[in-house]
Design a protein around this motif. Structure first.
Motif, PDB file in Angstrom:
ATOM      1  N   GLU A 109      25.118  32.604  -6.866  1.00 60.81           N
ATOM      2  CA  GLU A 109      25.183  31.659  -5.744  1.00 60.81           C
ATOM      3  C   GLU A 109      24.141  30.559  -5.909  1.00 60.81           C
ATOM      4  N   ARG A 110      22.929  30.966  -6.278  1.00 57.73           N
ATOM      5  CA  ARG A 110      21.863  29.980  -6.488  1.00 57.73           C
ATOM      6  C   ARG A 110      22.205  29.044  -7.641  1.00 57.73           C
ATOM      7  N   ALA A 111      22.810  29.595  -8.708  1.00 60.95           N
ATOM      8  CA  ALA A 111      23.202  28.767  -9.843  1.00 60.95           C
ATOM      9  C   ALA A 111      24.250  27.739  -9.403  1.00 60.95           C
ATOM     10  N   ALA A 112      25.204  28.175  -8.565  1.00 63.52           N
ATOM     11  CA  ALA A 112      26.227  27.248  -8.065  1.00 63.52           C
ATOM     12  C   ALA A 112      25.575  26.171  -7.197  1.00 63.52           C
ATOM     13  N   GLN A 113      24.619  26.591  -6.346  1.00 65.65           N
ATOM     14  CA  GLN A 113      23.908  25.621  -5.514  1.00 65.65           C
ATOM     15  C   GLN A 113      23.148  24.629  -6.383  1.00 65.65           C
ATOM     16  N   LEU A 114      22.471  25.154  -7.418  1.00 64.01           N
ATOM     17  CA  LEU A 114      21.744  24.268  -8.324  1.00 64.01           C
ATOM     18  C   LEU A 114      22.686  23.291  -9.021  1.00 64.01           C
ATOM     19  N   LYS A 115      23.851  23.782  -9.415  1.00 64.44           N
ATOM     20  CA  LYS A 115      24.827  22.925 -10.078  1.00 64.44           C
ATOM     21  C   LYS A 115      25.273  21.820  -9.121  1.00 64.44           C
ATOM     22  N   ASP A 116      25.564  22.208  -7.859  1.00 61.68           N
ATOM     23  CA  ASP A 116      25.957  21.217  -6.862  1.00 61.68           C
ATOM     24  C   ASP A 116      24.839  20.212  -6.622  1.00 61.68           C
ATOM     25  N   GLN A 118      22.460  19.424  -8.670  1.00 59.43           N
ATOM     26  CA  GLN A 118      22.313  18.590  -9.861  1.00 59.43           C
ATOM     27  C   GLN A 118      23.391  17.505  -9.890  1.00 59.43           C
ATOM     28  N   ALA A 119      24.620  17.870  -9.497  1.00 53.37           N
ATOM     29  CA  ALA A 119      25.703  16.878  -9.458  1.00 53.37           C
ATOM     30  C   ALA A 119      25.375  15.810  -8.409  1.00 53.37           C
ATOM     31  N   GLN A 120      24.883  16.240  -7.241  1.00 50.30           N
ATOM     32  CA  GLN A 120      24.507  15.298  -6.188  1.00 50.30           C
ATOM     33  C   GLN A 120      23.377  14.398  -6.664  1.00 50.30           C
ATOM     34  N   LEU A 121      22.428  14.993  -7.374  1.00 46.32           N
ATOM     35  CA  LEU A 121      21.303  14.223  -7.909  1.00 46.32           C
ATOM     36  C   LEU A 121      21.799  13.172  -8.905  1.00 46.32           C
ATOM     37  N   SER A 122      22.739  13.555  -9.749  1.00 50.23           N
ATOM     38  CA  SER A 122      23.315  12.597 -10.710  1.00 50.23           C
ATOM     39  C   SER A 122      24.008  11.462  -9.963  1.00 50.23           C
ATOM     40  N   ARG A 123      24.785  11.816  -8.906  1.00 51.14           N
ATOM     41  CA  ARG A 123      25.447  10.771  -8.108  1.00 51.14           C
ATOM     42  C   ARG A 123      24.409   9.859  -7.453  1.00 51.14           C
ATOM     43  N   ASN A 124      23.344  10.485  -6.931  1.00 52.85           N
ATOM     44  CA  ASN A 124      22.284   9.699  -6.287  1.00 52.85           C
ATOM     45  C   ASN A 124      21.609   8.762  -7.290  1.00 52.85           C
ATOM     46  N   LYS A 125      21.403   9.248  -8.511  1.00 51.18           N
ATOM     47  CA  LYS A 125      20.792   8.403  -9.544  1.00 51.18           C
ATOM     48  C   LYS A 125      21.675   7.190  -9.829  1.00 51.18           C
ATOM     49  N   LEU A 126      22.994   7.439  -9.912  1.00 50.48           N
ATOM     50  CA  LEU A 126      23.917   6.325 -10.145  1.00 50.48           C
ATOM     51  C   LEU A 126      23.883   5.338  -8.979  1.00 50.48           C
ATOM     52  N   LEU A 127      23.842   5.891  -7.735  1.00 51.15           N
ATOM     53  CA  LEU A 127      23.761   5.017  -6.562  1.00 51.15           C
ATOM     54  C   LEU A 127      22.470   4.205  -6.578  1.00 51.15           C
ATOM     55  N   ILE A 128      21.370   4.840  -6.936  1.00 49.90           N
ATOM     56  CA  ILE A 128      20.080   4.145  -7.010  1.00 49.90           C
ATOM     57  C   ILE A 128      20.149   3.045  -8.061  1.00 49.90           C
ATOM     58  N   LYS A 129      20.764   3.343  -9.175  1.00 53.93           N
ATOM     59  CA  LYS A 129      20.906   2.344 -10.235  1.00 53.93           C
ATOM     60  C   LYS A 129      21.724   1.157  -9.728  1.00 53.93           C
ATOM     61  N   ASP A 130      22.849   1.473  -9.054  1.00 51.30           N
ATOM     62  CA  ASP A 130      23.687   0.408  -8.492  1.00 51.30           C
ATOM     63  C   ASP A 130      22.906  -0.405  -7.470  1.00 51.30           C
TER      64      ASP A 130
END
Length: 172
Positions: A102-109, A111-123
Motif C-alpha cells: 500500500e505504501r509503495a502504491a502511495q509512493l508511486k502515486d 511520485q507521479a503527482q510530483l512529476s506532474r507538479n514538476k511539469l506544471l512548475i516548468k510550464d
C-alpha cells in the motif's frame, strides 16, 4: 542406566548359573557339607542381589518411561507454541507486506503527482518568463508613450503660449 542394570542382571544370572553348575559338580564329586552350605548361602545372596537388581531395573525403567512421557509432553507443548508463534509471525509478515504494498502504491502515486507538479512548475516558469518579457516590453512602450506624451505636452504648452501671443496681436 537401564542398559547397565540389564547388563548387571545378565552378569549376575550368568554367575549364578556358573555357581550352580559348580555346586552340582562339587556335589557329584562329594563336596563337603560345609562348602555346600557356603555355596548355597552364596547362591541365595546372589539370588537376593539379582532380585534387588531386577527390582531396581524395573523401578528405573518405570522412572525412565515417566520421564520420557513428561519430556514428550513438554516437547509437544513447545512444538505447539512454536507452531503458533510461526503462524503469528506469518500473519504479521503478510500484514507488513500488505502495508508495504500500500505504501509503495502511495509512493508511486505521490511520485507521479510530483512529476506532474514538476511539469506544471516548468510550464509556469516558461509562462512567467513570457509574462516578464511582455511586462518589460509594456514598460518600454509605456516609457516611450510617456516620453511622447511629455513631448506632446511640451508642444501643446508651446502652442498655447504661441496662440496666447498670436491671439492678442491678431485681435488688436
Amino acid at each position: 542406566q537401564l542398559l547397565e542394570a540389564k547388563a548387571s542382571l545378565s552378569l549376575a544370572q550368568t554367575r549364578h548359573a556358573l555357581q550352580l553348575q559348580q555346586a552340582k559338580a562339587q556335589m557329584n564329586n562329594m563336596v563337603p557339607k560345609k562348602q555346600f552350605e557356603q555355596l548355597q548361602n552364596s547362591l541365595r545372596e546372589e539370588q537376593c542381589k539379582a532380585q534387588q537388581l531386577q527390582e531396581n531395573l524395573h523401578r528405573q525403567a518405570e522412572q525412565t518411561c515417566r520421564q520420557l512421557v513428561r519430556i514428550q509432553e513438554e516437547h509437544e507443548h513447545l512444538l505447539q507454541a512454536a507452531v503458533e508463534d510461526a503462524e503469528g509471525l506469518e500473519r504479521n509478515l503478510r500484514s507488513a507486506e500488505a502495508v508495504l504494498a500500500e505504501r509503495a502504491a502511495q509512493l508511486k502515486d505521490t511520485q507521479a503527482q510530483l512529476s506532474r507538479n514538476k511539469l506544471l512548475i516548468k510550464d509556469l516558469r516558461e509562462e512567467k518568463r513570457g509574462f516578464a518579457m511582455a511586462l518589460q516590453a509594456a514598460e518600454l512602450k509605456q516609457k516611450s508613450t510617456e516620453e511622447k506624451n511629455q513631448l506632446l505636452e511640451e508642444q501643446a504648452s508651446a502652442l498655447k503660449q504661441l496662440i496666447g501671443k498670436i491671439t492678442p496681436a491678431s485681435l488688436s
